[in-house]
Design a protein around this motif. Sequence first.
Motif, PDB file in Angstrom:
ATOM      1  N   GLY A 179      57.227  88.014-101.705  1.00  0.00           N
ATOM      2  CA  GLY A 179      55.840  88.647-100.943  1.00  0.00           C
ATOM      3  C   GLY A 179      55.513  89.365-100.853  1.00  0.00           C
ATOM      4  O   GLY A 179      54.453  90.127 -99.809  1.00  0.00           O
ATOM      5  N   HIS A 187      57.829  78.071 -90.463  1.00  0.00           N
ATOM      6  CA  HIS A 187      56.788  78.890 -91.196  1.00  0.00           C
ATOM      7  C   HIS A 187      55.543  78.542 -89.968  1.00  0.00           C
ATOM      8  O   HIS A 187      54.058  78.740 -90.451  1.00  0.00           O
ATOM      9  N   ALA A 218      49.348  90.816-101.269  1.00  0.00           N
ATOM     10  CA  ALA A 218      49.525  90.238-100.415  1.00  0.00           C
ATOM     11  C   ALA A 218      49.146  88.374-100.859  1.00  0.00           C
ATOM     12  O   ALA A 218      48.954  87.603-100.093  1.00  0.00           O
ATOM     13  N   ALA A 219      47.920  88.748-101.892  1.00  0.00           N
ATOM     14  CA  ALA A 219      47.340  86.984-102.174  1.00  0.00           C
ATOM     15  C   ALA A 219      48.294  86.287-103.160  1.00  0.00           C
ATOM     16  O   ALA A 219      49.050  85.282-102.785  1.00  0.00           O
ATOM     17  N   ARG A 227      51.556  86.661-101.876  1.00  0.00           N
ATOM     18  CA  ARG A 227      52.307  85.974-100.273  1.00  0.00           C
ATOM     19  C   ARG A 227      52.195  84.734-100.296  1.00  0.00           C
ATOM     20  O   ARG A 227      52.784  84.020-100.037  1.00  0.00           O
ATOM     21  N   ARG A 228      50.843  84.813-100.486  1.00  0.00           N
ATOM     22  CA  ARG A 228      49.368  83.344 -99.871  1.00  0.00           C
ATOM     23  C   ARG A 228      49.998  82.319-100.963  1.00  0.00           C
ATOM     24  O   ARG A 228      49.886  80.817-100.432  1.00  0.00           O
ATOM     25  N   ARG A 236      53.864  80.944-106.936  1.00  0.00           N
ATOM     26  CA  ARG A 236      55.132  81.958-106.777  1.00  0.00           C
ATOM     27  C   ARG A 236      55.958  82.755-108.148  1.00  0.00           C
ATOM     28  O   ARG A 236      55.952  84.015-108.376  1.00  0.00           O
ATOM     29  N   THR A 294      44.346  80.466-108.075  1.00  0.00           N
ATOM     30  CA  THR A 294      43.863  80.718-106.459  1.00  0.00           C
ATOM     31  C   THR A 294      43.713  82.238-106.425  1.00  0.00           C
ATOM     32  O   THR A 294      43.165  82.510-105.719  1.00  0.00           O
ATOM     33  N   ALA A 335      41.368  84.545-104.408  1.00  0.00           N
ATOM     34  CA  ALA A 335      41.686  85.705-103.326  1.00  0.00           C
ATOM     35  C   ALA A 335      41.308  86.609-103.555  1.00  0.00           C
ATOM     36  O   ALA A 335      41.470  88.249-102.970  1.00  0.00           O
ATOM     37  N   ASP A 372      43.928  90.832 -96.090  1.00  0.00           N
ATOM     38  CA  ASP A 372      46.118  90.203 -95.338  1.00  0.00           C
ATOM     39  C   ASP A 372      46.515  91.401 -96.783  1.00  0.00           C
ATOM     40  O   ASP A 372      47.561  90.709 -96.344  1.00  0.00           O
TER      41      ASP A 372
END
Length: 173
Positions: free
Chosen positions: A29, A79, A106-107, A109-110, A116, A153, A157, A165
Amino acid sequence: MKGAAPPGFEEFVAARGPRLLRVAWLLTGGDTYMAEDLLQTVLARVWPKWQRIAEESPEAYVRKALVNTHASWRRRRWHGEVPHDEVPDTVAAASSDLDVEHVVAAAVRRLPTRQRAVIVLRFFEDLSVEETAQVLGCRPGTVKSQSSKALRTLRGALVVGEAADVRGDDGPR
């Protein structure tokens, strides 16, 4: 890791290291230090097996090891909240001021770990659905569904105003 490097290992790391570090950076991320640790850990594990690995597809093997090692780290890591001495300043920048790479990082990473990994392998590493499925040890249909969910997603984002973020970590390019 005593002794001389196995034949071809140093050349492989010199040639493919930057690209593998980029994969690690994307998987983590955008955390440069964690990406470096991840790649170093994987290369240390590959070192003793290099003779066997080098005969087949070393980059694919190392890439899969990166994904698996990162997933195992995420399973073990807590976490929850991490206390800080000071409250960080919030950045309120116009969308035109945001660095696109940081917004995307950042997107990404979430996203959940599996999504991912699919996004990194499919769109940043440009692997086919079948190659991604092979690396992740799943079926092509799983890659397609995880990719679809992740893209949905990410689209949500990346809408202007929702990318707050953004961190100032310059990862590998």
